[in-house]
Design a protein around this motif. Structure first.
Motif, PDB file in Angstrom:
ATOM      1  N   PRO A  31      51.156  34.544 -44.342  1.00 43.96           N
ATOM      2  CA  PRO A  31      50.421  33.947 -45.465  1.00 43.96           C
ATOM      3  C   PRO A  31      49.294  34.806 -46.002  1.00 43.96           C
ATOM      4  CG  PRO A  31      50.909  32.273 -43.823  1.00 43.96           C
ATOM      5  CD  PRO A  31      51.313  33.583 -43.219  1.00 43.96           C
ATOM      6  N   ALA A  32      48.710  35.655 -45.181  1.00 43.33           N
ATOM      7  CA  ALA A  32      47.601  36.489 -45.659  1.00 43.33           C
ATOM      8  C   ALA A  32      48.005  37.375 -46.826  1.00 43.33           C
ATOM      9  CB  ALA A  32      47.061  37.355 -44.514  1.00 43.33           C
ATOM     10  N   VAL A  33      49.297  37.717 -46.927  1.00 44.49           N
ATOM     11  CA  VAL A  33      49.751  38.562 -48.045  1.00 44.49           C
ATOM     12  C   VAL A  33      50.661  37.789 -48.994  1.00 44.49           C
ATOM     13  CG1 VAL A  33      49.507  40.701 -46.731  1.00 44.49           C
ATOM     14  CG2 VAL A  33      51.711  39.510 -46.738  1.00 44.49           C
ATOM     15  N   THR A  34      50.767  36.487 -48.812  1.00 45.56           N
ATOM     16  CA  THR A  34      51.595  35.663 -49.704  1.00 45.56           C
ATOM     17  C   THR A  34      50.791  34.464 -50.193  1.00 45.56           C
ATOM     18  OG1 THR A  34      52.572  34.721 -47.702  1.00 45.56           O
ATOM     19  CG2 THR A  34      53.852  36.382 -48.829  1.00 45.56           C
ATOM     20  N   ALA A  35      50.912  33.315 -49.526  1.00 49.42           N
ATOM     21  CA  ALA A  35      50.307  32.080 -50.024  1.00 49.42           C
ATOM     22  C   ALA A  35      48.792  32.184 -50.162  1.00 49.42           C
ATOM     23  CB  ALA A  35      50.676  30.918 -49.102  1.00 49.42           C
ATOM     24  N   GLU A  36      48.145  32.913 -49.285  1.00 46.06           N
ATOM     25  CA  GLU A  36      46.684  33.022 -49.403  1.00 46.06           C
ATOM     26  C   GLU A  36      46.294  33.717 -50.700  1.00 46.06           C
ATOM     27  OE1 GLU A  36      42.783  34.468 -46.816  1.00 46.06           O
ATOM     28  OE2 GLU A  36      44.797  34.612 -45.951  1.00 46.06           O
ATOM     29  N   ARG A  37      46.993  34.773 -51.049  1.00 40.91           N
ATOM     30  CA  ARG A  37      46.716  35.461 -52.312  1.00 40.91           C
ATOM     31  C   ARG A  37      47.079  34.580 -53.502  1.00 40.91           C
ATOM     32  NH1 ARG A  37      48.780  41.738 -51.375  1.00 40.91           N
ATOM     33  NH2 ARG A  37      47.352  42.214 -49.666  1.00 40.91           N
ATOM     34  N   HIS A  38      48.180  33.854 -53.380  1.00 40.17           N
ATOM     35  CA  HIS A  38      48.590  32.973 -54.475  1.00 40.17           C
ATOM     36  C   HIS A  38      47.593  31.840 -54.671  1.00 40.17           C
ATOM     37  CE1 HIS A  38      52.886  34.411 -53.400  1.00 40.17           C
ATOM     38  NE2 HIS A  38      52.273  35.264 -54.178  1.00 40.17           N
ATOM     39  N   LEU A  39      47.064  31.321 -53.574  1.00 34.38           N
ATOM     40  CA  LEU A  39      46.123  30.207 -53.669  1.00 34.38           C
ATOM     41  C   LEU A  39      44.843  30.618 -54.395  1.00 34.38           C
ATOM     42  CD1 LEU A  39      46.019  27.260 -52.881  1.00 34.38           C
ATOM     43  CD2 LEU A  39      44.977  27.910 -50.704  1.00 34.38           C
ATOM     44  N   ALA A  40      44.443  31.867 -54.248  1.00 38.95           N
ATOM     45  CA  ALA A  40      43.259  32.346 -54.960  1.00 38.95           C
ATOM     46  C   ALA A  40      43.467  32.283 -56.473  1.00 38.95           C
ATOM     47  CB  ALA A  40      42.931  33.770 -54.528  1.00 38.95           C
ATOM     48  N   LEU A  41      44.718  32.422 -56.917  1.00 40.20           N
ATOM     49  CA  LEU A  41      45.048  32.323 -58.343  1.00 40.20           C
ATOM     50  C   LEU A  41      45.262  30.875 -58.772  1.00 40.20           C
ATOM     51  CD1 LEU A  41      47.667  35.222 -58.338  1.00 40.20           C
ATOM     52  CD2 LEU A  41      45.338  35.353 -59.248  1.00 40.20           C
ATOM     53  N   PHE A  42      45.754  30.068 -57.858  1.00 39.60           N
ATOM     54  CA  PHE A  42      46.109  28.680 -58.153  1.00 39.60           C
ATOM     55  C   PHE A  42      44.878  27.774 -58.177  1.00 39.60           C
ATOM     56  CE2 PHE A  42      49.168  25.069 -56.618  1.00 39.60           C
ATOM     57  CZ  PHE A  42      49.266  24.582 -57.912  1.00 39.60           C
ATOM     58  N   ASP A  43      43.978  27.978 -57.239  1.00 30.79           N
ATOM     59  CA  ASP A  43      42.813  27.098 -57.089  1.00 30.79           C
ATOM     60  C   ASP A  43      42.051  26.847 -58.395  1.00 30.79           C
ATOM     61  OD1 ASP A  43      42.741  26.003 -54.561  1.00 30.79           O
ATOM     62  OD2 ASP A  43      41.663  27.673 -53.662  1.00 30.79           O
ATOM     63  N   PRO A  44      41.740  27.904 -59.168  1.00 32.15           N
ATOM     64  CA  PRO A  44      40.953  27.665 -60.383  1.00 32.15           C
ATOM     65  C   PRO A  44      41.677  26.818 -61.428  1.00 32.15           C
ATOM     66  CG  PRO A  44      40.902  29.988 -59.752  1.00 32.15           C
ATOM     67  CD  PRO A  44      41.963  29.338 -58.931  1.00 32.15           C
ATOM     68  N   GLN A  45      43.005  26.689 -61.304  1.00 32.12           N
ATOM     69  CA  GLN A  45      43.786  25.954 -62.290  1.00 32.12           C
ATOM     70  C   GLN A  45      44.077  24.513 -61.881  1.00 32.12           C
ATOM     71  OE1 GLN A  45      44.499  27.291 -65.192  1.00 32.12           O
ATOM     72  NE2 GLN A  45      43.691  29.299 -64.664  1.00 32.12           N
ATOM     73  N   LEU A  46      43.682  24.126 -60.680  1.00 36.15           N
ATOM     74  CA  LEU A  46      43.999  22.775 -60.210  1.00 36.15           C
ATOM     75  C   LEU A  46      43.126  21.747 -60.910  1.00 36.15           C
ATOM     76  CD1 LEU A  46      44.335  23.435 -56.368  1.00 36.15           C
ATOM     77  CD2 LEU A  46      46.180  22.956 -57.987  1.00 36.15           C
TER      78      LEU A  46
END
Length: 245
Positions: A31-46
């Motif tokens: 996850p450190a190189v997948t979902a964690e990076r994606h979540l940094a992009l997703f969080d501001p849009q929630l």
């Protein structure tokens, strides 16, 4: 509509034969190189981070377990019952829930929305592994699950990823060991044009709220020892009427 039995059987066979150890599947990067990076992009849009989160196409649940540490309720769903069984075995603490779901089965998707209400959705590499006739139904499933308040983060290999995979297959050593089972089970990635990617979600009634590019890192390494990365693009979508990117 639902997926063909051939396609379902192919995924069942793949996950039934998949190694249980972390990183044993080519796309099962940590996850450190997948979902964690994606979540940094997703969080501001929630719009509402307290909504349940659905990991659509969860596979063996590696990313689902990570997401369960960051959202109050997380459900991983996959077409393959073998994948769901593997995900449950990998989560003895039961941090997440797991269930079998055919995303092209509109009735089953509506039933899940009825149970959860609007949800945020995480989708990684599902569209390009769907048969061409099923891609619109997968996008419609995302629309049904997010409802009015949810958002979805979708990341898929770009068209340029096809050349990367072709070069790997045709290399002197042949396909990397973790890539071979994908082809052996008839799961060769299907090409989705970059232009068609966002259009699938527009057609499903969703607004594209953010877009970008970020490579998808695999668990295999090239002969020089570098981790293999597939060119990829991502987007965040929500109910039509939300502010567009």
């Amino acid at each position: 509509m639902s997926v063909t039995s051939r396609y379902r059987d192919a995924w069942e066979g793949f996950w039934r034969d998949a190694p249980a150890e972390p990183g044993g599947v080519i796309w099962d990067a940590e996850p450190a190189v997948t979902a964690e990076r994606h979540l940094a992009l997703f969080d501001p849009q929630l719009a509402d981070p307290e909504l349940p989160l659905v990991d659509l196409g969860c596979g063996n649940g590696t990313q689902t377990r990570f997401l369960a540490d960051r959202f109050a309720r997380v459900l991983g769903v996959d077409l393959s019952t073998a994948a769901v069984d593997l995900a449950r075995r990998g989560d003895p603490a039961q941090r997440a829930e797991f269930a079998q779901l055919d995303a092209t089965d509109a009735k089953a998707v509506r039933a899940l929305h009825d149970r959860l209400g609007d949800a945020n959705v995480y989708v990684r590499g599902v569209i390009h592994q769907s048969e061409s006739a099923d891609r619109s139904a997968v996008a419609e499933a995302v629309a049904a699950l997010v409802g009015e308040r949810g958002r979805a983060f979708v990341v898929e290999p770009a068209a340029a990823a096809k050349q990367v995979l072709t070069d790997l297959v045709r290399g002197p050593a042949g396909p990397p060991p973790k890539l071979r089972p994908v082809f052996d089970h008839g799961l060769a990635p299907a090409e989705v044009t970059d232009e068609a990617f966002a259009g699938l979600f527009h057609s499903a009634g969703l607004a594209v709220l953010a877009v970008g590019e970020m490579p998808l890192l695999l668990t295999e390494f090239d002969p020089a020892g570098s981790r293999i990365a597939l060119p990829a693009h991502w987007l965040v979508v929500g109910a039509d009427g939300a502010q567009r990117a």
